[in-house]
Structure formats: structure tokens, C-alpha cells
Design a protein around this motif. Structure first.
Motif, PDB file in Angstrom:
ATOM      1  N   ALA A  94     -19.544  17.146  -5.393  1.00 53.19           N
ATOM      2  CA  ALA A  94     -20.266  16.676  -4.212  1.00 53.19           C
ATOM      3  C   ALA A  94     -21.729  17.024  -4.414  1.00 53.19           C
ATOM      4  CB  ALA A  94     -19.726  17.332  -2.942  1.00 53.19           C
ATOM      5  N   ARG A  97     -27.654  14.113  -1.520  1.00 54.50           N
ATOM      6  CA  ARG A  97     -28.438  12.951  -1.950  1.00 54.50           C
ATOM      7  C   ARG A  97     -29.769  12.846  -1.241  1.00 54.50           C
ATOM      8  NH1 ARG A  97     -26.641  10.811  -6.634  1.00 54.50           N
ATOM      9  NH2 ARG A  97     -24.393  11.007  -6.651  1.00 54.50           N
ATOM     10  N   THR A 101     -27.159  13.851   3.615  1.00 59.75           N
ATOM     11  CA  THR A 101     -26.075  13.034   3.060  1.00 59.75           C
ATOM     12  C   THR A 101     -25.614  13.570   1.712  1.00 59.75           C
ATOM     13  OG1 THR A 101     -26.984  11.102   4.170  1.00 59.75           O
ATOM     14  CG2 THR A 101     -25.440  10.684   2.391  1.00 59.75           C
ATOM     15  N   GLN A 103     -22.843  12.632  -1.571  1.00 61.86           N
ATOM     16  CA  GLN A 103     -21.841  11.761  -2.197  1.00 61.86           C
ATOM     17  C   GLN A 103     -20.732  12.670  -2.696  1.00 61.86           C
ATOM     18  OE1 GLN A 103     -22.948   8.637  -4.962  1.00 61.86           O
ATOM     19  NE2 GLN A 103     -21.175   9.158  -6.223  1.00 61.86           N
ATOM     20  N   ASP A 105     -17.170  12.857  -4.720  1.00 59.87           N
ATOM     21  CA  ASP A 105     -16.253  12.214  -5.660  1.00 59.87           C
ATOM     22  C   ASP A 105     -14.999  13.062  -5.747  1.00 59.87           C
ATOM     23  OD1 ASP A 105     -18.014  10.094  -6.569  1.00 59.87           O
ATOM     24  OD2 ASP A 105     -19.173  11.678  -7.542  1.00 59.87           O
ATOM     25  N   THR A 118     -14.443   7.823  -3.838  1.00 57.99           N
ATOM     26  CA  THR A 118     -15.792   8.302  -3.568  1.00 57.99           C
ATOM     27  C   THR A 118     -16.139   7.965  -2.124  1.00 57.99           C
ATOM     28  OG1 THR A 118     -16.451   8.002  -5.870  1.00 57.99           O
ATOM     29  CG2 THR A 118     -18.217   8.111  -4.246  1.00 57.99           C
ATOM     30  N   THR A 120     -19.092   8.956   1.284  1.00 66.55           N
ATOM     31  CA  THR A 120     -20.340   9.569   1.709  1.00 66.55           C
ATOM     32  C   THR A 120     -20.050  10.449   2.913  1.00 66.55           C
ATOM     33  OG1 THR A 120     -21.606   7.672   0.923  1.00 66.55           O
ATOM     34  CG2 THR A 120     -22.689   9.112   2.518  1.00 66.55           C
TER      35      THR A 120
END
Length: 171
Positions: A94, A97, A101, A103, A105, A118, A120
Motif C-alpha cells: 500500500a 499517492r 489517498t 493505492q 494492492d 487493487t 484505492t
């Protein structure tokens, strides 16, 4: 706002976390909603800011406010809770971003079938002792062997909404 998440081990607080499912059925005319009451997990944030961990949901805790439907959803037609009592999301990484936030996975396992996924997530609060993540994403139930669809009533994707609160693990 840029969020900084403290390094270390974090334990999911099941009393302050919620996971809900939503799916349109009856040819798109009815929105069925349910919640998975038993949620567990933990994670670790590394010094470089990346994160790994696991979130576990107890299928038997699924509640749609309709006992007959809940029994059917726990059956082999859907979640097959007797043979696969847990849904897991294993976070492989993780990364923040920018702002609040991240991302995420990971590997989603439902009915013993694992698929990469994946999503958000948004960090809604974070301090030295607790952090809260919120995410909403969709899942194709057919990818996990849930093909039951009498009269073609069930179409589309299932929406999963999660609000997960983690607290710093002790010692």
C-alpha cells in the motif's frame, strides 16, 4: 492535506470497523444490502511508508436483515461458509499517492479462490495511536465461483464498502 502514517504494527479494531456489501438483484430492481459483522486483521507500515497486512471477514456474520436470504448466501450457491468460513484480503503493498489517498494492492480470497485486486483507500484520520481507512470497490462474484443466478435475476458487480480503524499494536 498530506497524511503521515506512523511506522509499526497496527491491529484492526473490530468494534470501530465496518464492512458492507451491496448488490442489485431482481433484474436490477432491488438493491440488497448486507454487513459482515465479524472483521479482523492487522498490518505493518515499514520505514519507507509501504504497508502489508491482512483483513479477514467471517462469512457466518453476514447479515442482510433477512434470515432466509442470509442462509442461502452462506450456502454452497454463494459463499459456501461451511467449507470457506473466511473472506480474506492480503495486502501485498500500500503506497500513499499524495494527500490522503493510498493505492492498495493485494490478494482477495473468497470461497478458496484467490485473485489479485487493487483498490484505492482514503485515510480519513491518522495519528500516532490510530488510523482509519475507507474504501469502496467492486467485485465480480463470478470470478470467485458464485455463478448461481436463477432466472438471470443477479447481474453486475457487488459493491464493497469498508471503514477500517487500526490502533497501534502493543508490545
Amino acid at each position: 492535506m498530506t497524511v503521515a502514517v506512523e511506522t509499526g504494527v497496527w491491529q484492526l479494531d473490530p468494534t470501530a470497523s465496518a464492512v458492507a456489501l451491496r448488490h442489485r438483484t431482481m433484474w436490477g430492481l432491488v438493491n440488497v444490502k448486507g454487513a459482515l459483522a465479524a472483521v479482523g486483521g492487522r498490518g505493518e507500515v515499514a520505514a519507507d511508508g509501504t504497508a502489508t497486512g491482512t483483513v479477514t471477514l467471517d462469512v457466518a456474520s453476514l447479515d442482510t436483515k433477512n434470515a432466509k436470504r442470509d442462509t442461502h448466501l452462506r450456502s454452497a450457491d454463494f459463499f459456501d461458509a461451511d467449507n470457506h468460513p473466511e473472506i480474506t484480503f492480503a495486502v501485498r503493498g500500500a503506497d500513499l499517492r499524495g494527500g490522503d489517498t493510498a493505492q492498495v494492492d493485494g490478494q482477495l480470497t473468497v470461497r478458496g479462490i484467490s485473485r489479485p485486486h487493487t483498490l484505492t483507500a482514503r485515510v480519513t484520520s491518522a495519528d500516532a495511536e490510530a488510523l482509519t481507512l475507507e474504501a469502496e470497490f467492486t467485485v465480480d462474484r463470478a470470478e470467485f465461483g458464485m455463478g448461481w443466478n436463477q432466472l438471470g435475476m443477479i447481474r453486475g458487480l457487488t459493491t464493497v464498502t469498508a471503514a477500517l480503524r487500526f490502533t497501534r499494536a502493543q508490545g
